[in-house]
Scaffold this active site. Structure first.
Site, PDB file in Angstrom:
ATOM      1  N   CYS A   1       0.852  -1.173   0.000  1.00 14.15           N
ATOM      2  CA  CYS A   1       0.000   0.000   0.000  1.00 14.15           C
ATOM      3  C   CYS A   1       0.894   1.231   0.000  1.00 14.15           C
ATOM      4  O   CYS A   1       2.110   1.139   0.185  1.00 14.15           O
ATOM      5  CB  CYS A   1      -0.902   0.018   1.238  1.00 14.15           C
TER       6      CYS A   1
ATOM      7  N   ARG B   1      -4.738   1.596  -1.265  1.00 14.88           N
ATOM      8  CA  ARG B   1      -4.901   0.258  -0.692  1.00 14.88           C
ATOM      9  C   ARG B   1      -4.692  -0.861  -1.692  1.00 14.88           C
ATOM     10  O   ARG B   1      -5.225  -0.840  -2.804  1.00 14.88           O
ATOM     11  CB  ARG B   1      -6.308   0.122  -0.099  1.00 14.88           C
ATOM     12  N   LEU B   2      -3.899  -1.841  -1.269  1.00 13.05           N
ATOM     13  CA  LEU B   2      -3.855  -3.157  -1.894  1.00 13.05           C
ATOM     14  C   LEU B   2      -4.417  -4.113  -0.848  1.00 13.05           C
ATOM     15  O   LEU B   2      -3.785  -4.365   0.175  1.00 13.05           O
ATOM     16  CB  LEU B   2      -2.427  -3.553  -2.265  1.00 13.05           C
ATOM     17  N   ALA B   3      -5.615  -4.612  -1.065  1.00 14.71           N
ATOM     18  CA  ALA B   3      -6.309  -5.405  -0.051  1.00 14.71           C
ATOM     19  C   ALA B   3      -5.693  -6.791   0.070  1.00 14.71           C
ATOM     20  O   ALA B   3      -5.698  -7.572  -0.883  1.00 14.71           O
ATOM     21  CB  ALA B   3      -7.792  -5.507  -0.392  1.00 14.71           C
TER      22      ALA B   3
ATOM     23  N   ASN C   1       1.208   0.813   5.987  1.00 16.36           N
ATOM     24  CA  ASN C   1       1.564  -0.192   4.988  1.00 16.36           C
ATOM     25  C   ASN C   1       2.328  -1.264   5.734  1.00 16.36           C
ATOM     26  O   ASN C   1       3.495  -1.079   6.091  1.00 16.36           O
ATOM     27  CB  ASN C   1       2.440   0.427   3.895  1.00 16.36           C
ATOM     28  N   GLY C   2       1.660  -2.373   6.023  1.00 12.75           N
ATOM     29  CA  GLY C   2       2.365  -3.372   6.816  1.00 12.75           C
ATOM     30  C   GLY C   2       1.613  -4.661   6.982  1.00 12.75           C
ATOM     31  O   GLY C   2       0.443  -4.780   6.610  1.00 12.75           O
TER      32      GLY C   2
ATOM     33  N   ILE D   1      12.358 -17.166 -13.528  1.00 17.82           N
ATOM     34  CA  ILE D   1      12.623 -16.444 -14.768  1.00 17.82           C
ATOM     35  C   ILE D   1      14.070 -16.678 -15.183  1.00 17.82           C
ATOM     36  O   ILE D   1      14.948 -16.906 -14.330  1.00 17.82           O
ATOM     37  CB  ILE D   1      12.345 -14.932 -14.601  1.00 17.82           C
TER      38      ILE D   1
ATOM     39  N   THR E   1      24.411  -3.218  -8.604  1.00 20.55           N
ATOM     40  CA  THR E   1      23.935  -4.588  -8.358  1.00 20.55           C
ATOM     41  C   THR E   1      22.430  -4.627  -8.129  1.00 20.55           C
ATOM     42  O   THR E   1      21.755  -5.574  -8.521  1.00 20.55           O
ATOM     43  CB  THR E   1      24.703  -5.226  -7.175  1.00 20.55           C
TER      44      THR E   1
ATOM     45  N   ARG F   1      20.820  -4.383 -11.661  1.00 17.24           N
ATOM     46  CA  ARG F   1      20.990  -5.651 -12.395  1.00 17.24           C
ATOM     47  C   ARG F   1      20.002  -6.710 -11.896  1.00 17.24           C
ATOM     48  O   ARG F   1      19.323  -7.374 -12.681  1.00 17.24           O
ATOM     49  CB  ARG F   1      22.408  -6.160 -12.222  1.00 17.24           C
TER      50      ARG F   1
END
Length: 527
Positions: A2, A46-48, A70-71, A254, A304, A307
């Protein structure tokens, strides 16, 4: 993830906060709110993840105090149930709602009581002012600065503060801000006395605390996935989680099209733990095309970090585009506790411990910055089991004589701790570390270096680096990164203390490239 933002001393700053939040919309795509409290303002994107209903939207308010956070507050249900027994009724299932109740009971003493990854801003109505705090490692980001009227503003990312403040400053991990002062409430690197004993005695808590750290981070109301590089750290996290879950976990890897080191190991681990595994392949063109965007996202010029972030960012982007996963567990923080390839050259135990302490204190500028930005930019949340506070505190307290590589195998204590569990194939558990940016494919770094070479003649390079006095570029690659950084964050180079590099004072470590590939002891890591 968030976004949190707080402005003290300007109750008419809503347009400024709206503009600032536009730059981090992907951190909190579900909802946005800005509210005034006395002479202050709090904003939230918000990211629920926990408590998915509208009642979980912030700011939370209680008796004229208010908070945005945010936690993730681990084992919050135990704390919440204690308050429920006292007759308190909560409005949501969000873990962060308990924080205002804790603040009104403990005031700023509450920060040292939290088992959490967090960055929060709290409005205290009695003083009509803001209090801010950040977790002891700095896993969750927080920055601050002062506007032209000397009003303080806090925000999750540096990009929130561009054009609002003259100087953007990282909020120090393990501190809280109150009344104009920063107070250290916990130094996670501090050790009162070292623990020693047999390997079995020392390694049992490593084993148990890491399992607890993974277990805590599986608690989510949204879907959880796992980044799996095939290296020791991410493989352990995935293997532990697969034993805890009653269904197959989802893992993602990946690699470069032609020379990905880790893909074969990630696949082998996934088959061993029976995960639902997805591979993504990237090309040289993908890497070069993503470079500028990645630097803008990261707000760093560190070699670093950039990269390693390109592969991670592209992986997280693919996960976001193809799945509904919202939480990703990762393997960061292990190296800072158990040692890198270059710490094999530590001259003595004290030097080894001092290096671990330095790296742990600076983590928020490097690896955990990378994890947060790559994941949050793609509207997901990072969780870091090796950053569990109990785990970190314990490993830092182990006698460094035992942690040094006297076993002809780096990070031996971590490997030994899990040797009896059969969580992983023996050769994976004992596999030498390969740097993530190299393991995605040696060609990733080679392609970036070659691209930088085409951007400047030797004369242009030597002329351009003259203007830099703070952390001056020393290769064409580092100059390219710095110029892109300056384009988006002019005059903000002091946000990063400098380049992540091996300790140049040690034998075999005075190198001009941060990759472990240039070290004499890299050996089997490339295979």
């Amino acid at each position: 993830m968030c976004t949190v933002i707080g402005y003290q001393g300007n109750k008419d700053a809503k347009d400024i906060l709206i503009q600032a939040l536009q730059r981090t919309k992907s951190r909190g795509p579900d909802d946005q709110r800005i509210e005034s409290f006395g002479s202050c303002m709090l904003g939230f994107q918000r990211l629920a993840i926990m408590g998915l209903t509208d009642e979980g939207m912030q700011p939370f308010q209680l008796n004229q105090d208010a908070l945005v956070c945010n936690g993730e507050i681990y084992e919050f249900r135990k704390i919440k149930n204690a308050y429920i027994k006292k007759g308190i009724q909560f409005k949501s299932d969000s873990d962060c709602e308990i924080l205002l109740y804790m603040y009104q009971e403990y005031k700023c003493e509450m920060f040292k009581r939290l088992d959490a990854e967090f960055a929060l801003i709290l409005y205290d109505h009695e003083s009509d002012s803001l209090i801010a705090a950040r977790d002891p490692i700095g896993i969750r980001p927080l920055f601050y600065g002062y506007d032209s009227n000397n009003n303080i503003i806090f925000a999750s990312e540096a990009k929130n503060l561009i054009s609002i403040v003259k100087k953007i400053i990282p909020f120090p991990p393990g501190h809280y801000y109150k009344g104009g002062k920063f107070v250290c409430y916990r130094d996670i690197s501090h050790v009162d006395s070292f623990k020693s004993g047999t390997l079995d005695f020392i390694c049992k808590p490593i084993h148990d605390l890491l399992i607890q750290g993974v277990h805590k981070r599986l608690d989510a109301d949204a879907k959880v996935g796992f980044l799996l590089s095939g290296g020791l750290d991410s493989s352990l996290v995935c293997a532990i989680a697969s034993r805890i879950y009653d269904k197959p976990i989802r893992t993602f890897a990946i690699g470069m099209k032609k020379d990905a080191i880790d893909l074969k190991y990630a696949k082998e681990v996934s088959e061993y733990i029976h995960s639902i595994h997805t591979e993504f392949i990237i090309t040289k063109e993908d890497v070069i095309n993503a470079l500028e965007e990645v630097i803008q996202i990261l707000a760093t010029y560190d070699i670093t970090t950039i990269r390693a972030s390109i592969g991670m960012y592209l992986l997280c982007k693919k996960i976001h585009e193809t799945t509904d996963i919202r939480v990703l567990l990762t393997g960061e923080v292990s190296d800072e506790l158990f040692g890198y390839k270059y710490t094999d050259y530590a001259p003595n135990a004290l030097a080894f411990q001092q290096e671990c302490t330095k790296r742990l204190k600076e983590l928020y500028m490097y690896d955990v910055l990378r994890a947060d930005r790559c994941i949050s930019t793609n509207s997901m949340e990072a969780r870091v089991p090796f950053g569990d506070l109990d785990f970190v505190q314990y490993v830092m307290s182990i006698d460094p004589e035992l942690k040094m590589n006297t076993y002809n195998k780096g990070k031996y204590l971590l490997r030994y701790a899990f040797k009896e569990d059969a969580l992983l194939p023996e050769h994976i558990l004992m596999r030498e570390k390969a740097a993530f940016s190299d393991a995605v494919g040696h060609s990733l770094v080679d392609d970036l270096k070659a691209y930088a070479q085409t951007r400047y003649t030797n004369e242009e390079f030597h002329e351009k680096i003259k203007k830099y006095t703070f952390a001056p570029p020393f290769t064409k690659e580092s100059l390219l990164y710095r110029e892109i950084f300056d384009k988006y964050y002019p005059n903000q180079e002091s946000m990063i203390k400098g380049y992540w590099m091996p300790n140049k004072e040690w034998e075999n470590c005075d190198v001009l490239d941060p990759s472990a590939r240039v070290l004499a002891n890299y050996g089997d890591s490339a295979k």
